[in-house]
Design a protein around this motif. Structure first.
Motif, PDB file in Angstrom:
ATOM      1  N   CYS A 116     -28.445  45.161 -13.847  1.00  0.00           N
ATOM      2  CA  CYS A 116     -27.619  43.994 -14.201  1.00  0.00           C
ATOM      3  C   CYS A 116     -28.390  43.049 -15.109  1.00  0.00           C
ATOM      4  O   CYS A 116     -27.863  42.574 -16.125  1.00  0.00           O
ATOM      5  CB  CYS A 116     -27.157  43.255 -12.943  1.00  0.00           C
ATOM      6  N   THR A 117     -29.623  42.781 -14.761  1.00  0.00           N
ATOM      7  CA  THR A 117     -30.463  41.902 -15.590  1.00  0.00           C
ATOM      8  C   THR A 117     -30.640  42.492 -16.983  1.00  0.00           C
ATOM      9  O   THR A 117     -30.545  41.784 -17.991  1.00  0.00           O
ATOM     10  CB  THR A 117     -31.832  41.695 -14.928  1.00  0.00           C
ATOM     11  N   SER A 118     -30.877  43.787 -17.056  1.00  0.00           N
ATOM     12  CA  SER A 118     -31.067  44.443 -18.355  1.00  0.00           C
ATOM     13  C   SER A 118     -29.794  44.394 -19.195  1.00  0.00           C
ATOM     14  O   SER A 118     -29.841  44.160 -20.406  1.00  0.00           O
ATOM     15  CB  SER A 118     -31.498  45.894 -18.152  1.00  0.00           C
ATOM     16  N   LYS A 152     -29.738  45.696  -9.286  1.00  0.00           N
ATOM     17  CA  LYS A 152     -30.079  44.328  -9.711  1.00  0.00           C
ATOM     18  C   LYS A 152     -30.849  44.354 -11.034  1.00  0.00           C
ATOM     19  O   LYS A 152     -30.591  43.548 -11.935  1.00  0.00           O
ATOM     20  CB  LYS A 152     -30.917  43.628  -8.636  1.00  0.00           C
ATOM     21  N   TYR A 153     -31.783  45.261 -11.144  1.00  0.00           N
ATOM     22  CA  TYR A 153     -32.561  45.399 -12.376  1.00  0.00           C
ATOM     23  C   TYR A 153     -31.649  45.773 -13.545  1.00  0.00           C
ATOM     24  O   TYR A 153     -31.769  45.238 -14.651  1.00  0.00           O
ATOM     25  CB  TYR A 153     -33.667  46.441 -12.192  1.00  0.00           C
ATOM     26  N   HIS A 168     -29.324  41.023 -20.872  1.00  0.00           N
ATOM     27  CA  HIS A 168     -30.133  40.907 -22.094  1.00  0.00           C
ATOM     28  C   HIS A 168     -29.476  41.661 -23.251  1.00  0.00           C
ATOM     29  O   HIS A 168     -29.440  41.175 -24.385  1.00  0.00           O
ATOM     30  CB  HIS A 168     -31.558  41.407 -21.863  1.00  0.00           C
TER      31      HIS A 168
END
Length: 112
Positions: free
Chosen positions: A42-44, A39-40, A47
């Motif tokens: 994917c968020t990165s 999940k982390y 960005h």
């Protein structure tokens, strides 16, 4: 007049696969850790995609993002199937009300 009783929300969950409860990490702990990492990531990647200034870099990052998102989904499904991830159901009326609320907001903010 009859008073409407609130509907109890129901948990949507499979039968939980038991794991040892010891100080050491078990299968559930490892999968949860990997899921949070995915999940982390994917968020990165989102960005990075938003700020990619070169088309080839954007495409390469998008490919990796898509693969990471697929892995995250596979991990979620595995944990859900083992009963280690649960969801709360919601009344269809409340879902429809929320949808209407956001639709009205979008129409006000972005008129055609």
């Amino acid at each position: 007049m009859m008073e409407k009783q609130p509907v109890q929300s129901m948990q949507i969950q499979n039968t939980e696969t038991q794991v040892p409860k010891t100080p050491q990490m078990n299968d559930r702990d490892y999968l949860n850790d990997v899921l949070l990492t995915e999940k982390y990531l994917c968020t990165s990647y989102v960005h990075a995609l938003q700020e990619a200034s070169h088309q080839a870099l954007y495409q390469d990052t998008k490919t990796v993002f898509d693969q990471t998102a697929d892995h995250q989904r596979d991990l979620f499904n595995l944990m859900f199937n083992k009963g280690w991830y649960k969801l709360e159901s919601e009344e269809p009326q409340k879902i429809q009300q929320t949808l209407q609320q956001f639709t009205q907001y979008a129409q006000q903010q972005f008129p055609k």
